[in-house]
Design an enzyme around this catalytic site. Structure first.
Site, PDB file in Angstrom:
ATOM      1  CB  SER A  14      -1.115  -0.219   1.208  1.00 26.54           C
ATOM      2  OG  SER A  14      -2.159   0.835   1.058  1.00 26.54           O
ATOM      3  CG  ASP A  28      -6.611  -2.527  -4.146  1.00 25.31           C
ATOM      4  OD1 ASP A  28      -7.033  -1.287  -3.823  1.00 25.31           O
ATOM      5  OD2 ASP A  28      -5.466  -2.834  -3.971  1.00 25.31           O
ATOM      6  CG  HIS A  71      -5.883  -1.895  -0.289  1.00 26.86           C
ATOM      7  ND1 HIS A  71      -5.098  -1.587  -1.214  1.00 26.86           N
ATOM      8  CD2 HIS A  71      -5.500  -1.250   0.804  1.00 26.86           C
ATOM      9  CE1 HIS A  71      -3.992  -0.844  -0.814  1.00 26.86           C
ATOM     10  NE2 HIS A  71      -4.179  -0.584   0.303  1.00 26.86           N
TER      11      HIS A  71
END
Length: 335
Positions: free
Chosen positions: A165, A261, A291
């Site tokens: 991320s 995602d 995610h």
């Protein structure tokens, strides 16, 4: 592929918790309130492997005189006579939340699966520390490996950078910075797990999955309001690596993405840009995943499989000389 059934159950629980008031979305909290909530999710979502033979807390200096905490994971005691290759790892959390503790299971697992050391850094978070502090802390950690790695039993010639991320954003930017900075170790691999790479969130996947799939559009906006000094920072490649015109000469990349995602398309775009620039890319898209799935070993086996794949890629990169590097191997959908 359809959303994985166990992920669907998790998302239903998140929705029920939000509607009942048991779960408060990040945009309704301060950063200080959100951080313990994020850390508390790890033991619920993830499988934490047993402690490794060597786990040591370190303090790394930064350019402004401050120090950041770090944690070194290894299956054996690193020794200057037999130095270990090392992955410099940046945790996710939108530059606002996340810590050494939130990503401890992931780092333990990768260290075990790769046979390499993993140096996880507690870079400084926003809003207390705005852009580009997190990036500069990552650069300073890589510089520490160059200066002090040998004394710590780390092989300065066998280094990789990685993160998930926001940590993936930092890893991608760090690889770009190292290309132009001969004082930094040159990474043999960049591991980018569902990274944020674009200056603007306008992709098709962002429209499709920006609501109802854990990473919400409102949460991303909240993260960026905390982190960025003003809107012009969005166009800085240290925040948005896709803004870089020339991606040639970068290290090979393992890019791990989730099908459901919002950041899926920018990860694919970056993989295509790297490949066009002659960089070897292994793009792995995990069907049915969302995610943050790498931190969900208690929810889906795919999390542990993806961590094992990262471990194998690191082990291969640390064994492979430049002349032996494999050609680019683009997108593979996991079964």
């Amino acid at each position: 592929m359809s959303l994985h059934p166990d992920i669907a159950v998790l998302l239903d629980m998140v929705q029920i918790g939000t509607e009942s008031g048991a779960r408060i979305p990040f945009p309704q909290l301060t950063a200080t309130q959100a951080r313990p909530d994020f850390d508390a999710s790890s033991p619920l979502l993830d499988v934490d492997p047993p402690p490794l033979a060597h786990e040591r807390r370190l303090s790394l200096p930064t350019r402004d005189g401050a120090a950041i905490a770090a944690r070194l994971y290894a299956e054996r005691e690193p020794d200057s006579r037999s130095p270990m290759p090392v992955l410099l790892y940046m945790h996710g959390g939108g530059f606002v939340v996340g810590s050494l503790d939130s990503h401890q299971p992931l780092c333990r697992g990768v260290a075990t699966d790769s046979g390499a050391a993993v140096l996880s850094i507690d870079y400084r978070l926003a809003p207390e520390h705005k852009f580009p502090t997190a990036f500069e802390d990552a650069v300073d950690a890589l510089a520490w490996i160059a200066r002090e790695g040998a004394a710590a039993g780390l092989d300065r010639q066998r280094v990789a950078v990685g993160g998930d991320s926001a940590g993936g954003t930092l890893a991608a930017a760090l690889a770009i910075e190292a290309r132009a900075n001969g004082d930094l170790p040159q990474p043999l691999l960049q591991v980018l797990a569902y990274p944020g790479l674009s200056s603007r969130q306008v992709s098709d996947s962002y429209s499709r999955y920006g609501s109802g799939f854990l990473l919400e559009r409102d949460t991303v906006d909240w993260f960026f309001r905390q982190y960025l000094r003003d809107d012009s920072d969005r166009d800085d490649w240290r925040f948005a690596p896709l803004a870089v015109c020339d991606l040639s000469g970068l290290p090979p990349a393992l890019i791990v993405l989730a099908e459901y995602d919002p950041l899926l398309d920018e990860g694919r775009d970056y993989a295509s840009r790297l490949e066009a620039a002659g960089v070897a890319v292994d793009l792995q898209v995990y069907p049915g995943m969302i995610h943050e799935f790498l931190r969900m070993g208690n929810v889906v086996a795919d999390a542990l499989q993806a961590r094992a794949a990262i471990g194998r890629a690191l082990a291969a990169a640390f064994r492979t000389t430049d002349s032996e590097r494999p050609p680019a191997n683009m997108e593979r959908h996991r079964d």
